[in-house]
Design a protein around this motif. Structure first.
Motif, PDB file in Angstrom:
ATOM      1  N   ARG A 142      -6.767  10.019   1.790  1.00  0.00           N
ATOM      2  CA  ARG A 142      -7.702   9.229   2.597  1.00  0.00           C
ATOM      3  C   ARG A 142      -8.101   7.951   1.846  1.00  0.00           C
ATOM      4  O   ARG A 142      -8.579   8.012   0.717  1.00  0.00           O
ATOM      5  CB  ARG A 142      -8.952  10.054   2.923  1.00  0.00           C
ATOM      6  CG  ARG A 142      -8.738  11.091   3.996  1.00  0.00           C
ATOM      7  CD  ARG A 142     -10.029  11.796   4.334  1.00  0.00           C
ATOM      8  NE  ARG A 142      -9.854  12.698   5.462  1.00  0.00           N
ATOM      9  CZ  ARG A 142     -10.017  12.360   6.728  1.00  0.00           C
ATOM     10  NH1 ARG A 142     -10.363  11.113   7.019  1.00  0.00           N
ATOM     11  NH2 ARG A 142      -9.841  13.225   7.696  1.00  0.00           N
ATOM     12  N   ARG A 143      -7.905   6.820   2.497  1.00  0.00           N
ATOM     13  CA  ARG A 143      -8.309   5.531   1.929  1.00  0.00           C
ATOM     14  C   ARG A 143      -8.881   4.671   3.045  1.00  0.00           C
ATOM     15  O   ARG A 143      -8.511   4.810   4.205  1.00  0.00           O
ATOM     16  CB  ARG A 143      -7.119   4.827   1.271  1.00  0.00           C
ATOM     17  CG  ARG A 143      -6.750   5.406  -0.090  1.00  0.00           C
ATOM     18  CD  ARG A 143      -5.430   4.853  -0.569  1.00  0.00           C
ATOM     19  NE  ARG A 143      -4.335   5.298   0.282  1.00  0.00           N
ATOM     20  CZ  ARG A 143      -3.096   4.819   0.204  1.00  0.00           C
ATOM     21  NH1 ARG A 143      -2.810   3.873  -0.664  1.00  0.00           N
ATOM     22  NH2 ARG A 143      -2.158   5.286   0.999  1.00  0.00           N
TER      23      ARG A 143
ATOM     24  N   VAL B 199      -1.462  -1.612   8.057  1.00  0.00           N
ATOM     25  CA  VAL B 199      -1.868  -0.541   7.135  1.00  0.00           C
ATOM     26  C   VAL B 199      -2.477   0.623   7.909  1.00  0.00           C
ATOM     27  O   VAL B 199      -2.530   1.744   7.402  1.00  0.00           O
ATOM     28  CB  VAL B 199      -2.861  -1.057   6.061  1.00  0.00           C
ATOM     29  CG1 VAL B 199      -2.268  -2.204   5.257  1.00  0.00           C
ATOM     30  CG2 VAL B 199      -4.190  -1.462   6.669  1.00  0.00           C
ATOM     31  N   ARG B 200      -2.932   0.335   9.133  1.00  0.00           N
ATOM     32  CA  ARG B 200      -3.502   1.419   9.953  1.00  0.00           C
ATOM     33  C   ARG B 200      -2.475   2.501  10.269  1.00  0.00           C
ATOM     34  O   ARG B 200      -2.851   3.643  10.583  1.00  0.00           O
ATOM     35  CB  ARG B 200      -4.030   0.858  11.277  1.00  0.00           C
ATOM     36  CG  ARG B 200      -5.343   0.098  11.188  1.00  0.00           C
ATOM     37  CD  ARG B 200      -5.884  -0.158  12.580  1.00  0.00           C
ATOM     38  NE  ARG B 200      -7.219  -0.744  12.564  1.00  0.00           N
ATOM     39  CZ  ARG B 200      -7.481  -2.030  12.705  1.00  0.00           C
ATOM     40  NH1 ARG B 200      -6.468  -2.880  12.867  1.00  0.00           N
ATOM     41  NH2 ARG B 200      -8.717  -2.489  12.659  1.00  0.00           N
TER      42      ARG B 200
ATOM     43  N   VAL C  34      -4.899   6.309   6.119  1.00  0.00           N
ATOM     44  CA  VAL C  34      -5.509   5.002   5.896  1.00  0.00           C
ATOM     45  C   VAL C  34      -6.258   4.544   7.140  1.00  0.00           C
ATOM     46  O   VAL C  34      -5.738   4.619   8.258  1.00  0.00           O
ATOM     47  CB  VAL C  34      -4.452   3.947   5.515  1.00  0.00           C
ATOM     48  CG1 VAL C  34      -5.108   2.564   5.381  1.00  0.00           C
ATOM     49  CG2 VAL C  34      -3.782   4.346   4.204  1.00  0.00           C
TER      50      VAL C  34
ATOM     51  N   PHE D 136      -9.979   0.599   4.139  1.00  0.00           N
ATOM     52  CA  PHE D 136      -9.913  -0.845   3.894  1.00  0.00           C
ATOM     53  C   PHE D 136     -10.963  -1.541   4.760  1.00  0.00           C
ATOM     54  O   PHE D 136     -10.987  -1.359   5.979  1.00  0.00           O
ATOM     55  CB  PHE D 136      -8.522  -1.383   4.251  1.00  0.00           C
ATOM     56  CG  PHE D 136      -7.451  -1.015   3.259  1.00  0.00           C
ATOM     57  CD1 PHE D 136      -6.974  -1.955   2.359  1.00  0.00           C
ATOM     58  CD2 PHE D 136      -6.929   0.280   3.226  1.00  0.00           C
ATOM     59  CE1 PHE D 136      -5.986  -1.617   1.445  1.00  0.00           C
ATOM     60  CE2 PHE D 136      -5.947   0.622   2.319  1.00  0.00           C
ATOM     61  CZ  PHE D 136      -5.472  -0.321   1.423  1.00  0.00           C
TER      62      PHE D 136
ATOM     63  N   VAL E 217       0.849  -1.195   0.000  1.00  0.00           N
ATOM     64  CA  VAL E 217       0.000   0.000   0.000  1.00  0.00           C
ATOM     65  C   VAL E 217       0.880   1.239   0.000  1.00  0.00           C
ATOM     66  O   VAL E 217       1.593   1.510   0.981  1.00  0.00           O
ATOM     67  CB  VAL E 217      -0.932   0.022   1.226  1.00  0.00           C
ATOM     68  CG1 VAL E 217      -1.856   1.239   1.172  1.00  0.00           C
ATOM     69  CG2 VAL E 217      -1.746  -1.263   1.293  1.00  0.00           C
TER      70      VAL E 217
END
Length: 434
Positions: A270-271, A286-287, A292, A273, A264
């Motif tokens: 801003r994304r 990924v946090r 994200v 999951f 990633v």
């Protein structure tokens, strides 16, 4: 011989333990055979999914069967038996049947009413058949479970729970991303939950959907069915797709991570999951990436909350179906259990009649064939009439709980050979060579 279920699921065990207990491929085959070959087990079948590992067995002793299966599950998972045992559940006889039917209907799933479990149970049954570990009792149980599961889905709206769970996830996504209209979405996986995700994303107004799956043809079929612009990609192109997506929904059946933090790009945009898999598809790390957010099943709702989202009526309707089907299954099983004793009784009566007719022939050799045939017919008719009422009644009584005691009474009263009913019940037993 009675049916036993020993297992653990998302309701009884933490994710880390489920991941260690899960069995696939050669490990599943090995565990299946070890269970089948254990001392107290006559038949065995294993349902192993991302959120449950259950051993269905036909055993001769309850405690012996539980002990054998628990020890094998501990050895397979590499967990101390005492640690594992605290998270195992055990169902026996009537409760085992009720559990099997409930599982097939999706009542025991994390996503209440999900239909994937039917395919998973069917695959477990096929494997057990191929490996020769399933017999008549489990064959009947699983076939009836699959039928009941199909009935529950066709007659109720219980399968709407899955869509509800995705909707909740997208509501969380909106809290992080804002309006979803026009957003670019990536769906990883092509199973039933992925199909629900694609449909729900389309209703939410996303601008484009990309579907990635290990089998490209399945991803292509799912993308073609979408109601918004959509395309399929190979799973090898996942990293590039992650760089373009605002919203990622992942729900595969993989045993390990599908999306790592390294895949990633840290763009700062801003994304969101949404990880609907168990074990998790998305690396929790990924946090830590700027902008994200990640939500998994544990962050959304429990199975009970999902049931409330479907509506009590649908869930209650499925429970009524399960209760009625369990009662019918058990009644039929009890009636079938007494049938071999009835056949054995009639066989013994026929042997007595033939022996007496032979003795009569020896004592009255002057009887002509016509008289002898008339006497034989009369004796057989008398015996049939005497046995008719009790054998019909015992079959009726056997359908009620505790009905097996009537079969026991018949064996005691008529001094039947204990092995005679068993031989009648097992036509597969090899007879003497001809």
């Amino acid at each position: 011989m009675t049916i036993l279920v020993v297992g653990l699921s998302h309701r009884s065990a933490p994710v880390a333990m489920l991941e260690r207990a899960a069995a696939t491929g050669d490990a599943l085959n090995k565990l299946l055979h070890e269970v089948h070959e254990s001392t107290h087990v006559a038949e065995a079948l294993i349902v192993s999914t991302c959120n449950r590992v259950e051993v269905y067995a036909v055993v001769d002793k309850f405690h012996g069967g539980v002990s054998d299966i628990s020890e094998l599950l501990a050895r397979h998972s590499g967990l101390p038996l005492d640690d594992l045992a605290r998270h195992l559940y055990v169902h026996y006889e009537d409760r085992a049947v009720q559990h099997a039917f409930s599982v097939a209907c999706g009542l025991e799933s994390m996503v209440v009413g999900e239909s994937q479990i039917l395919g998973q149970m069917r695959e477990a049954f096929k494997l057990a058949q191929t490996e020769g570990t399933v017999g008549r009792d489990l064959h009947e149980l699983i076939q009836q479970s699959l039928r009941v599961g199909k009935r529950a889905h066709s007659e109720t709206g219980v399968d709407q729970a899955g869509a509800s769970l995705v909707s909740v996830g997208l509501n969380v996504a909106e809290g992080h991303l804002g309006e979803l209209t026009g957003r670019r979405a990536l769906v990883v996986g092509a199973g039933s939950m992925s199909g629900l995700a694609v449909a729900t994303l389309a209703r939410a107004g996303v601008g484009e959907i990309v579907v990635a799956n290990r089998t490209y043809a399945r991803a292509e079929r799912l993308a073609a069915a979408a109601e918004v612009p959509a395309r399929a990609i190979e799973l090898t192109d996942l990293t590039a797709a992650l760089a373009e997506a605002d919203l990622v929904v992942s729900c595969t059946g993989a045993a390990g991570l599908v999306i790592t933090a390294e895949q990633v790009p840290a763009t700062g945009e801003r994304r969101f999951f949404l990880d609907l898999a168990l074990p998790h598809d998305v690396d929790p790390a990924v946090r830590t990436l700027p902008g994200v957010a990640l939500a998994g099943l544990d962050d959304l709702r429990t199975a009970e909350e999902a049931a409330q989202a479907v509506g009590p009526r649908a869930v209650e309707a499925v429970r009524r179906i399960v209760a009625a089907e369990v009662a019918a299954f058990l009644n039929a099983a009890r009636a079938a259990a007494v049938a071999p004793t009835v056949v054995a009784l009639r066989s013994k009566a026929a042997e007595v009649v033939e022996a007496e007719l032979t003795r009569l022939t020896g004592r009255l050799p002057a009887l002509d064939e016509r008289d002898r045939a008339e006497i034989a017919q009369t004796v057989r008719r008398v015996v049939d009439k005497l046995l008719h009422a009790p054998t019909v009644r015992v079959k009726e009584l056997a359908a009620a709980p505790g009905g097996d005691t009537y079969a026991v009474a018949l064996r005691e009263l008529f001094d039947l050979d204990p092995k005679a009913p068993e031989a009648v019940a097992r036509p597969d037993i090899e007879g003497p060579a001809s």
